[in-house]
Design a protein around this motif. Structure first.
Motif, PDB file in Angstrom:
ATOM      1  N   MET A   1       0.831  -1.152  -0.076  1.00  0.00           N
ATOM      2  CA  MET A   1       0.006  -0.094   0.026  1.00  0.00           C
ATOM      3  C   MET A   1       0.849   1.378   0.126  1.00  0.00           C
ATOM      4  N   ALA A   2       2.042   1.263   0.818  1.00  0.00           N
ATOM      5  CA  ALA A   2       2.875   2.326   0.864  1.00  0.00           C
ATOM      6  C   ALA A   2       3.465   2.768  -0.481  1.00  0.00           C
ATOM      7  N   THR A   3       3.705   1.566  -1.251  1.00  0.00           N
ATOM      8  CA  THR A   3       4.325   1.608  -2.465  1.00  0.00           C
ATOM      9  C   THR A   3       3.321   2.635  -3.353  1.00  0.00           C
ATOM     10  N   LEU A   4       2.167   2.536  -3.270  1.00  0.00           N
ATOM     11  CA  LEU A   4       1.019   3.072  -4.114  1.00  0.00           C
ATOM     12  C   LEU A   4       0.961   4.464  -3.701  1.00  0.00           C
ATOM     13  N   LEU A   5       1.126   4.866  -2.362  1.00  0.00           N
ATOM     14  CA  LEU A   5       0.882   6.562  -2.362  1.00  0.00           C
ATOM     15  C   LEU A   5       1.411   7.558  -2.947  1.00  0.00           C
ATOM     16  N   PRO A   6       2.944   7.235  -3.485  1.00  0.00           N
ATOM     17  CA  PRO A   6       3.546   8.314  -4.329  1.00  0.00           C
ATOM     18  C   PRO A   6       2.766   8.585  -5.485  1.00  0.00           C
ATOM     19  N   TYR A   7       2.091   7.540  -5.914  1.00  0.00           N
ATOM     20  CA  TYR A   7       1.299   7.722  -7.293  1.00  0.00           C
ATOM     21  C   TYR A   7      -0.049   8.473  -7.071  1.00  0.00           C
ATOM     22  N   LEU A   8      -0.482   8.592  -5.920  1.00  0.00           N
ATOM     23  CA  LEU A   8      -1.850   8.992  -5.368  1.00  0.00           C
ATOM     24  C   LEU A   8      -1.497  10.453  -4.917  1.00  0.00           C
ATOM     25  N   ARG A   9      -0.488  10.867  -4.576  1.00  0.00           N
ATOM     26  CA  ARG A   9      -0.199  12.117  -4.033  1.00  0.00           C
ATOM     27  C   ARG A   9      -0.452  13.346  -4.895  1.00  0.00           C
ATOM     28  N   GLU A  10      -0.117  13.374  -5.978  1.00  0.00           N
ATOM     29  CA  GLU A  10      -0.611  14.625  -6.859  1.00  0.00           C
ATOM     30  C   GLU A  10      -2.105  14.729  -6.940  1.00  0.00           C
ATOM     31  N   HIS A  11      -2.811  13.554  -6.792  1.00  0.00           N
ATOM     32  CA  HIS A  11      -4.279  13.505  -6.999  1.00  0.00           C
ATOM     33  C   HIS A  11      -4.847  13.919  -5.532  1.00  0.00           C
ATOM     34  N   ARG A  12      -4.354  14.296  -4.555  1.00  0.00           N
ATOM     35  CA  ARG A  12      -4.606  14.054  -3.268  1.00  0.00           C
ATOM     36  C   ARG A  12      -6.052  15.088  -2.898  1.00  0.00           C
ATOM     37  N   GLY A  13      -5.953  16.142  -3.742  1.00  0.00           N
ATOM     38  CA  GLY A  13      -7.017  17.411  -3.645  1.00  0.00           C
ATOM     39  C   GLY A  13      -8.348  16.554  -4.001  1.00  0.00           C
ATOM     40  N   THR A  14      -8.323  16.060  -5.122  1.00  0.00           N
ATOM     41  CA  THR A  14      -9.410  15.415  -5.707  1.00  0.00           C
ATOM     42  C   THR A  14      -9.761  14.172  -4.828  1.00  0.00           C
ATOM     43  N   LEU A  15      -8.806  13.288  -4.170  1.00  0.00           N
ATOM     44  CA  LEU A  15      -9.073  12.196  -3.544  1.00  0.00           C
ATOM     45  C   LEU A  15      -9.878  12.645  -2.368  1.00  0.00           C
ATOM     46  N   LEU A  16      -9.320  13.887  -1.703  1.00  0.00           N
ATOM     47  CA  LEU A  16     -10.062  14.245  -0.522  1.00  0.00           C
ATOM     48  C   LEU A  16     -11.448  14.611  -0.659  1.00  0.00           C
ATOM     49  N   VAL A  17     -11.702  15.134  -1.765  1.00  0.00           N
ATOM     50  CA  VAL A  17     -13.283  15.570  -2.229  1.00  0.00           C
ATOM     51  C   VAL A  17     -13.874  14.382  -2.183  1.00  0.00           C
ATOM     52  N   VAL A  18     -13.326  13.195  -2.709  1.00  0.00           N
ATOM     53  CA  VAL A  18     -14.127  12.009  -2.953  1.00  0.00           C
ATOM     54  C   VAL A  18     -14.478  11.178  -1.587  1.00  0.00           C
ATOM     55  N   ALA A  19     -13.124  11.397  -0.656  1.00  0.00           N
ATOM     56  CA  ALA A  19     -13.515  10.844   0.527  1.00  0.00           C
ATOM     57  C   ALA A  19     -14.764  11.601   1.332  1.00  0.00           C
ATOM     58  N   ALA A  20     -14.542  13.016   1.042  1.00  0.00           N
ATOM     59  CA  ALA A  20     -15.886  13.796   1.854  1.00  0.00           C
ATOM     60  C   ALA A  20     -17.110  13.317   1.273  1.00  0.00           C
ATOM     61  N   VAL A  21     -17.299  13.169  -0.015  1.00  0.00           N
ATOM     62  CA  VAL A  21     -18.528  12.804  -0.625  1.00  0.00           C
ATOM     63  C   VAL A  21     -18.693  11.326  -0.245  1.00  0.00           C
ATOM     64  N   SER A  22     -17.692  10.351  -0.042  1.00  0.00           N
ATOM     65  CA  SER A  22     -17.975   9.048   0.505  1.00  0.00           C
ATOM     66  C   SER A  22     -18.544   8.890   1.903  1.00  0.00           C
ATOM     67  N   LEU A  23     -18.022   9.916   2.650  1.00  0.00           N
ATOM     68  CA  LEU A  23     -18.355  10.014   4.157  1.00  0.00           C
ATOM     69  C   LEU A  23     -20.013  10.395   4.107  1.00  0.00           C
ATOM     70  N   VAL A  24     -20.257  11.426   3.252  1.00  0.00           N
ATOM     71  CA  VAL A  24     -21.674  11.909   3.446  1.00  0.00           C
ATOM     72  C   VAL A  24     -22.653  10.850   2.771  1.00  0.00           C
ATOM     73  N   GLY A  25     -22.096  10.072   1.777  1.00  0.00           N
ATOM     74  CA  GLY A  25     -22.863   8.744   1.244  1.00  0.00           C
ATOM     75  C   GLY A  25     -23.056   7.787   2.339  1.00  0.00           C
ATOM     76  N   ALA A  26     -21.826   7.503   3.022  1.00  0.00           N
ATOM     77  CA  ALA A  26     -22.016   6.808   4.053  1.00  0.00           C
ATOM     78  C   ALA A  26     -23.028   7.005   5.315  1.00  0.00           C
ATOM     79  N   ALA A  27     -23.187   8.363   5.369  1.00  0.00           N
ATOM     80  CA  ALA A  27     -24.048   8.926   6.356  1.00  0.00           C
ATOM     81  C   ALA A  27     -25.408   8.654   5.943  1.00  0.00           C
ATOM     82  N   ALA A  28     -25.644   8.787   4.535  1.00  0.00           N
ATOM     83  CA  ALA A  28     -26.815   8.729   3.968  1.00  0.00           C
ATOM     84  C   ALA A  28     -27.455   7.318   4.037  1.00  0.00           C
ATOM     85  N   ALA A  29     -26.469   6.261   3.695  1.00  0.00           N
ATOM     86  CA  ALA A  29     -26.714   4.982   3.884  1.00  0.00           C
ATOM     87  C   ALA A  29     -27.118   4.501   5.363  1.00  0.00           C
ATOM     88  N   LEU A  30     -26.340   5.033   6.371  1.00  0.00           N
ATOM     89  CA  LEU A  30     -26.770   4.627   7.530  1.00  0.00           C
ATOM     90  C   LEU A  30     -28.080   5.181   8.145  1.00  0.00           C
TER      91      LEU A  30
END
Length: 567
Positions: A1-30
């Protein structure tokens, strides 16, 4: 997993947005099981259900919309990861030392840039970010289920734990299987590249069927490796399914018993079952993401193998000033030995005065082409020094050194594309008049005018639409266009007929008036007018002088001249 992180680093802004959307979606599911429970309670009590149903529908639609947004962002991020990885791979491959490239198969490198990087897309889209929301949903579902009924929760966790443990143990094997599969795909790509690069020779040799069988065998090996990975991957979903079905059946049985005994209401049981689905679905996603991650890490191993290779050393940042009065090029006791111990050059010393035409002659294997490679620093000497203007080339930036040199290989490559694209490779700002002039200098004007497309006429893959002589002259014109101080020519007339050889000689005579030439030649007729001729034999200099002088002083040169009817 740690090997993959450098490939995701430059997209961290978008990934944070996706994570936020995922959390809201999780709350809606619950929220959905709780809302369903309220609807059932309202129906049992005879209360109005429309407001609760409206909220439930709104939550469902909102969750669906958030899911669509999340998937789009994940897909776009995955494509970005693939793009940046491919760029990094291409940049590294094209900057590898030539000695490293010579040891690797082109098709395998192409496979790493193509199919291996594609697997990274699945790693991102399969749920690396969804892991966040899945964990939230799992934790939330477990807490809610504990509130509803601890006994049913214990039954559920027991069944799920057994299934998930088995699924993860199977998924762990996928990484090694995926790596083996990608290696077989690389070998197949190499086999295809080998066959296509020599397709004319293969057909002329009547070897087409054998090559088809050879490539087919490579394809079969790739198929077998892929099937082994698929077989293991196929086990994951059924194991998860068994865990889901087992937990569902257990909850229905135990829950029905507890409802009958009054320990649980129907609304609570329905809510618990819905929470159960919320629990097992993200757990299944987590196992699937783990399996995809193993596949991606297998491919990432091959990608990282190339990215860890050191690039060709660019050399110092700045260059020292040249020594006044020094020859443009000088070799001092130059020796070169391959890593396997084969010595090609042995204490070679020679000087190439500025403005002179120097020829290197000798039998095959004497080290002539190797000498040119050392001047270009495709390899470095293992003894002695190569100097330009009195400065060791190892003290010069490689780019600055090569900007002063023109180099035409013995088998001069022509790049797929057009005449123009080939010509401007080293002089991207050259205009049409310059291109026409340099083509005329090497007798290629007819090539540029025989097609209505002119300079934009295609030359075919590897220059297949040109004759051998035209390919050689195109490579020479490409080097001349960059106006080098020193032009290195390795057998420039090897593929030319007598007429075109004469035309090229006239062109080189004109070029020699403003450019220093160092020419490797087997045909002595092309170099008899050189200012000096250096005779190599067995990696050593055995004679230096003009044509007339060498006929008197050097037996090997006299022998070569006699075999070519020059004496």
């Amino acid at each position: 997993m740690a090997t993959l992180l450098p490939y995701l680093r430059e997209h961290r802004g978008t990934l944070l947005v996706v994570a936020a959307v995922s959390l809201v979606g999780a709350a809606a599911a619950l929220a959905q099981p709780l809302l369903v429970g309220r609807v059932i309670t309202a129906v049992e009590a005879g209360d109005a259900v429309a407001p609760v149903v409206a909220v439930l529908v709104g939550v469902l639609l909102g969750a669906s919309l958030l899911g669509a947004v999340q998937q789009y962002l994940l897909q776009r991020t995955a494509e970005g990861v693939v793009l940046s990885t491919r760029r990094s791979l291409v940049a590294r491959v094209l900057r590898l030392p030539l000695a490293e490239l010579d040891q690797r198969r082109t098709g395998d490198l192409v496979s790493r840039v193509g199919s291996d990087t594609t697997l990274l897309r699945a790693v991102v889209t399969s749920g690396l970010v969804e892991v966040v929301s899945s964990v939230v949903v799992v934790v939330g579902a477990v807490v809610a289920m504990a509130v509803v009924d601890v006994v049913l929760l214990a039954v559920t966790l027991t069944a799920v734990a057994v299934g998930m443990t088995a699924a993860i143990s199977v998924a762990r094997r996928l990484r090694a299987l995926a790596l083996a599969s990608q290696q077989r795909v690389g070998e197949m790509s190499s086999a295809v590249e080998r066959a296509l690069s020599a397709v004319r020779t293969i057909r002329a040799s009547g070897a087409t069927d054998r090559e088809v069988d050879a490539v087919g065998a490579s394809a079969r090996a790739a198929y077998d490796a892929g099937v082994r990975a698929a077989r293991t991957g196929a086990v994951v979903s059924p194991v998860v399914g068994v865990a889901v079905q087992g937990s569902f059946i257990a909850v229905l049985g135990v829950g029905g018993y507890r409802v009958a005994g009054g320990a649980l209401t129907v609304a609570e049981l329905v809510s618990f079952i819905l929470f159960l689905f919320l629990l097992v679905m993200p757990l299944g996603q987590l196992v699937s993401a783990f399996a995809q991650l193993q596949l991606g890490l297998g491919a990432l191993t091959r990608i990282e193998e190339v990215l860890r290779l050191p690039e060709e050393d660019p050399g110092p940042v700045s260059a020292p000033a040249g020594r006044a009065g020094a020859p443009l090029l000088e070799l001092r006791d130059v020796s070169f030995t391959y890593p396997d111990g084969t010595r090609v050059l042995d204490r070679v010393s020679l000087a190439v005065p500025r403005g002179a035409r120097t020829a290197l002659v000798g039998p095959s294997g004497a080290g002539k082409s190797t000498l040119l490679s050392l001047v270009e620093r495709f390899s470095d000497v293992t003894g002695g020094a190569v100097l330009v203007d009195g400065v060791d080339v190892r003290e010069l930036p490689r780019a600055a050194l090569r900007a002063r040199l023109g180099y035409v290989e013995q088998e001069a490559p022509v790049l797929a594309g057009t005449l123009r694209e080939n010509l401007v490779l080293a002089a991207p700002d050259a205009g049409d008049d310059e291109l026409a002039a340099v083509l005329a200098a090497v007798g290629l004007t007819g090539v540029a005018t025989r097609s209505p497309a002119g300079l934009d006429a295609p030359v075919g893959e590897g220059g297949v639409l040109l004759s051998g002589g035209e390919r050689q002259r195109l490579a020479i014109s490409r080097s001349l266009l960059a106006r080098p101080e020193l032009l290195l020519l390795d057998e420039p007339t090897a593929s030319l007929d007598a007429r075109n050889e004469r035309a090229l000689q006239d062109a080189l005579d004109a070029v020699a008036e403003r450019t220093t030439l160092l020419v490797v030649a087997h045909r002595l007729s092309t170099v008899v007018g050189s200012d000096q001729i250096v005779v190599l034999d067995g990696g050593r200099v055995v004679g230096v002088g003009t044509h007339a002088e060498l006929l008197e002083t050097t037996p090997l040169y006299r022998e070569l001249a006699a075999t070519q009817l020059l004496v």
